[in-house]
Design a protein around this motif. Sequence first.
Motif, PDB file in Angstrom:
ATOM      1  N   ILE A 179       6.200  36.802  99.015  1.00  0.00           N
ATOM      2  CA  ILE A 179       6.898  37.405  97.884  1.00  0.00           C
ATOM      3  C   ILE A 179       7.901  38.412  98.433  1.00  0.00           C
ATOM      4  CG2 ILE A 179       6.668  38.851  95.836  1.00  0.00           C
ATOM      5  CD1 ILE A 179       3.879  37.588  95.441  1.00  0.00           C
ATOM      6  N   ALA A 180       9.179  38.148  98.195  1.00  0.00           N
ATOM      7  CA  ALA A 180      10.238  39.043  98.659  1.00  0.00           C
ATOM      8  C   ALA A 180      10.375  40.250  97.733  1.00  0.00           C
ATOM      9  CB  ALA A 180      11.565  38.296  98.743  1.00  0.00           C
ATOM     10  N   GLN A 181      10.272  40.018  96.433  1.00  0.00           N
ATOM     11  CA  GLN A 181      10.269  41.095  95.445  1.00  0.00           C
ATOM     12  C   GLN A 181       9.671  40.572  94.154  1.00  0.00           C
ATOM     13  OE1 GLN A 181      14.131  42.631  94.400  1.00  0.00           O
ATOM     14  NE2 GLN A 181      15.021  40.626  94.049  1.00  0.00           N
ATOM     15  N   GLN A 182       9.159  41.488  93.344  1.00  0.00           N
ATOM     16  CA  GLN A 182       8.569  41.085  92.071  1.00  0.00           C
ATOM     17  C   GLN A 182       8.578  42.246  91.100  1.00  0.00           C
ATOM     18  OE1 GLN A 182       4.530  39.962  93.012  1.00  0.00           O
ATOM     19  NE2 GLN A 182       3.737  41.965  92.516  1.00  0.00           N
ATOM     20  N   ILE A 183       8.421  41.899  89.835  1.00  0.00           N
ATOM     21  CA  ILE A 183       8.276  42.908  88.789  1.00  0.00           C
ATOM     22  C   ILE A 183       7.281  42.367  87.773  1.00  0.00           C
ATOM     23  CG2 ILE A 183      10.201  42.084  87.376  1.00  0.00           C
ATOM     24  CD1 ILE A 183      10.862  45.075  86.859  1.00  0.00           C
ATOM     25  N   ASN A 184       6.466  43.239  87.220  1.00  0.00           N
ATOM     26  CA  ASN A 184       5.467  42.868  86.223  1.00  0.00           C
ATOM     27  C   ASN A 184       5.553  43.893  85.101  1.00  0.00           C
ATOM     28  OD1 ASN A 184       2.575  43.769  85.220  1.00  0.00           O
ATOM     29  ND2 ASN A 184       2.479  41.585  85.613  1.00  0.00           N
ATOM     30  N   HIS A 185       5.820  43.410  83.894  1.00  0.00           N
ATOM     31  CA  HIS A 185       5.829  44.285  82.720  1.00  0.00           C
ATOM     32  C   HIS A 185       4.953  43.664  81.658  1.00  0.00           C
ATOM     33  CE1 HIS A 185       9.962  46.306  83.661  1.00  0.00           C
ATOM     34  NE2 HIS A 185       8.982  46.785  84.396  1.00  0.00           N
ATOM     35  N   SER A 186       4.371  44.511  80.836  1.00  0.00           N
ATOM     36  CA  SER A 186       3.511  43.980  79.782  1.00  0.00           C
ATOM     37  C   SER A 186       3.835  44.630  78.447  1.00  0.00           C
ATOM     38  CB  SER A 186       2.038  44.216  80.125  1.00  0.00           C
ATOM     39  OG  SER A 186       1.780  45.593  80.223  1.00  0.00           O
ATOM     40  N   ARG A 187       3.468  43.901  77.408  1.00  0.00           N
ATOM     41  CA  ARG A 187       3.552  44.414  76.031  1.00  0.00           C
ATOM     42  C   ARG A 187       2.329  43.866  75.314  1.00  0.00           C
ATOM     43  NH1 ARG A 187       8.804  43.527  72.612  1.00  0.00           N
ATOM     44  NH2 ARG A 187       9.419  45.416  73.705  1.00  0.00           N
ATOM     45  N   GLY A 188       1.417  44.756  75.005  1.00  0.00           N
ATOM     46  CA  GLY A 188       0.202  44.317  74.327  1.00  0.00           C
ATOM     47  C   GLY A 188      -0.598  43.362  75.190  1.00  0.00           C
ATOM     48  N   ASP A 189      -0.900  42.197  74.654  1.00  0.00           N
ATOM     49  CA  ASP A 189      -1.728  41.206  75.342  1.00  0.00           C
ATOM     50  C   ASP A 189      -0.955  40.300  76.293  1.00  0.00           C
ATOM     51  OD1 ASP A 189      -3.914  42.144  73.960  1.00  0.00           O
ATOM     52  OD2 ASP A 189      -3.785  40.632  72.378  1.00  0.00           O
ATOM     53  N   ILE A 190       0.369  40.459  76.344  1.00  0.00           N
ATOM     54  CA  ILE A 190       1.203  39.565  77.146  1.00  0.00           C
ATOM     55  C   ILE A 190       1.797  40.309  78.334  1.00  0.00           C
ATOM     56  CG2 ILE A 190       3.323  38.182  77.165  1.00  0.00           C
ATOM     57  CD1 ILE A 190       2.816  37.579  74.224  1.00  0.00           C
ATOM     58  N   ALA A 191       1.756  39.673  79.503  1.00  0.00           N
ATOM     59  CA  ALA A 191       2.437  40.204  80.687  1.00  0.00           C
ATOM     60  C   ALA A 191       3.472  39.179  81.137  1.00  0.00           C
ATOM     61  CB  ALA A 191       1.447  40.490  81.809  1.00  0.00           C
ATOM     62  N   TYR A 192       4.576  39.679  81.671  1.00  0.00           N
ATOM     63  CA  TYR A 192       5.664  38.828  82.136  1.00  0.00           C
ATOM     64  C   TYR A 192       6.011  39.251  83.551  1.00  0.00           C
ATOM     65  CZ  TYR A 192      10.261  36.614  82.388  1.00  0.00           C
ATOM     66  OH  TYR A 192      11.346  35.873  82.773  1.00  0.00           O
ATOM     67  N   ASN A 193       6.090  38.277  84.432  1.00  0.00           N
ATOM     68  CA  ASN A 193       6.347  38.538  85.849  1.00  0.00           C
ATOM     69  C   ASN A 193       7.578  37.774  86.300  1.00  0.00           C
ATOM     70  OD1 ASN A 193       3.447  39.654  86.611  1.00  0.00           O
ATOM     71  ND2 ASN A 193       3.215  37.875  85.281  1.00  0.00           N
ATOM     72  N   VAL A 194       8.378  38.411  87.115  1.00  0.00           N
ATOM     73  CA  VAL A 194       9.488  37.749  87.783  1.00  0.00           C
ATOM     74  C   VAL A 194       9.213  37.931  89.270  1.00  0.00           C
ATOM     75  CG1 VAL A 194      11.981  37.611  88.084  1.00  0.00           C
ATOM     76  CG2 VAL A 194      11.036  38.346  85.881  1.00  0.00           C
ATOM     77  N   VAL A 195       9.142  36.811  90.000  1.00  0.00           N
ATOM     78  CA  VAL A 195       8.738  36.827  91.400  1.00  0.00           C
ATOM     79  C   VAL A 195       9.767  36.061  92.230  1.00  0.00           C
ATOM     80  CG1 VAL A 195       6.888  36.244  93.027  1.00  0.00           C
ATOM     81  CG2 VAL A 195       6.319  36.783  90.642  1.00  0.00           C
ATOM     82  N   ASP A 196      10.311  36.716  93.248  1.00  0.00           N
ATOM     83  CA  ASP A 196      11.222  36.052  94.174  1.00  0.00           C
ATOM     84  C   ASP A 196      10.461  35.705  95.442  1.00  0.00           C
ATOM     85  OD1 ASP A 196      13.230  36.407  92.351  1.00  0.00           O
ATOM     86  OD2 ASP A 196      14.309  37.926  93.492  1.00  0.00           O
ATOM     87  N   ILE A 197      10.483  34.414  95.807  1.00  0.00           N
ATOM     88  CA  ILE A 197       9.779  33.903  96.974  1.00  0.00           C
ATOM     89  C   ILE A 197      10.782  33.619  98.077  1.00  0.00           C
ATOM     90  CG2 ILE A 197       8.348  32.003  97.848  1.00  0.00           C
ATOM     91  CD1 ILE A 197       6.949  33.855  95.828  1.00  0.00           C
ATOM     92  N   ASP A 198      10.484  34.097  99.278  1.00  0.00           N
ATOM     93  CA  ASP A 198      11.324  33.834 100.443  1.00  0.00           C
ATOM     94  C   ASP A 198      11.166  32.370 100.837  1.00  0.00           C
ATOM     95  OD1 ASP A 198      12.615  33.711 102.890  1.00  0.00           O
ATOM     96  OD2 ASP A 198      11.624  35.483 103.704  1.00  0.00           O
ATOM     97  N   VAL A 199      12.280  31.645 100.881  1.00  0.00           N
ATOM     98  CA  VAL A 199      12.217  30.214 101.220  1.00  0.00           C
ATOM     99  C   VAL A 199      12.740  29.929 102.625  1.00  0.00           C
ATOM    100  CG1 VAL A 199      12.293  29.417  98.845  1.00  0.00           C
ATOM    101  CG2 VAL A 199      14.437  29.751 100.092  1.00  0.00           C
ATOM    102  N   THR A 200      12.899  30.957 103.421  1.00  0.00           N
ATOM    103  CA  THR A 200      13.354  30.754 104.789  1.00  0.00           C
ATOM    104  C   THR A 200      12.396  29.799 105.496  1.00  0.00           C
ATOM    105  OG1 THR A 200      14.254  32.995 104.806  1.00  0.00           O
ATOM    106  CG2 THR A 200      13.957  31.918 106.941  1.00  0.00           C
ATOM    107  N   GLY A 201      12.927  28.716 106.027  1.00  0.00           N
ATOM    108  CA  GLY A 201      12.108  27.742 106.739  1.00  0.00           C
ATOM    109  C   GLY A 201      11.440  26.709 105.856  1.00  0.00           C
ATOM    110  N   LYS A 202      11.581  26.823 104.560  1.00  0.00           N
ATOM    111  CA  LYS A 202      11.010  25.833 103.638  1.00  0.00           C
ATOM    112  C   LYS A 202      12.052  24.739 103.424  1.00  0.00           C
ATOM    113  CE  LYS A 202       7.353  28.328 102.890  1.00  0.00           C
ATOM    114  NZ  LYS A 202       6.143  28.033 103.576  1.00  0.00           N
ATOM    115  N   GLU A 203      11.621  23.494 103.511  1.00  0.00           N
ATOM    116  CA  GLU A 203      12.550  22.369 103.414  1.00  0.00           C
ATOM    117  C   GLU A 203      12.893  21.985 101.976  1.00  0.00           C
ATOM    118  OE1 GLU A 203      14.155  21.050 106.025  1.00  0.00           O
ATOM    119  OE2 GLU A 203      13.170  22.652 107.127  1.00  0.00           O
ATOM    120  N   SER A 204      11.941  22.148 101.051  1.00  0.00           N
ATOM    121  CA  SER A 204      12.213  21.748  99.674  1.00  0.00           C
ATOM    122  C   SER A 204      11.270  22.465  98.727  1.00  0.00           C
ATOM    123  CB  SER A 204      12.042  20.238  99.510  1.00  0.00           C
ATOM    124  OG  SER A 204      10.683  19.901  99.614  1.00  0.00           O
TER     125      SER A 204
END
Length: 104
Positions: free
Chosen positions: A71-96
Amino acid sequence: TEEAEDAAASMAADTIREYLETGAIRNSVNFPTTNLGTRAENTVRFTVVNKNVPGALAHITEAFAEEGLNIAQQINHSRGDIAYNVVDIDVTGKESVVSFKSVQ
């Protein structure tokens, strides 16, 4: 008025475009305002919606770690019973994106 309708339609279109391009959420009734900002080069952005319960974020990060994804960076916010996450994954060296399938 017609001008107000046009402005509201334009705002809705801009909000949807921003969500599709960056995962950002704003002006939502059900979801928390969330914006991770610009995605770094060599990253893939995931968005995850989950119940806002203890341990849920740990399970999300574990799913990436178990596949050897950093995980290169992420954010997690919630409102009541729901949480929302945005996650950036480092793909260096990943083919697909095939290697991300099991994270689902």
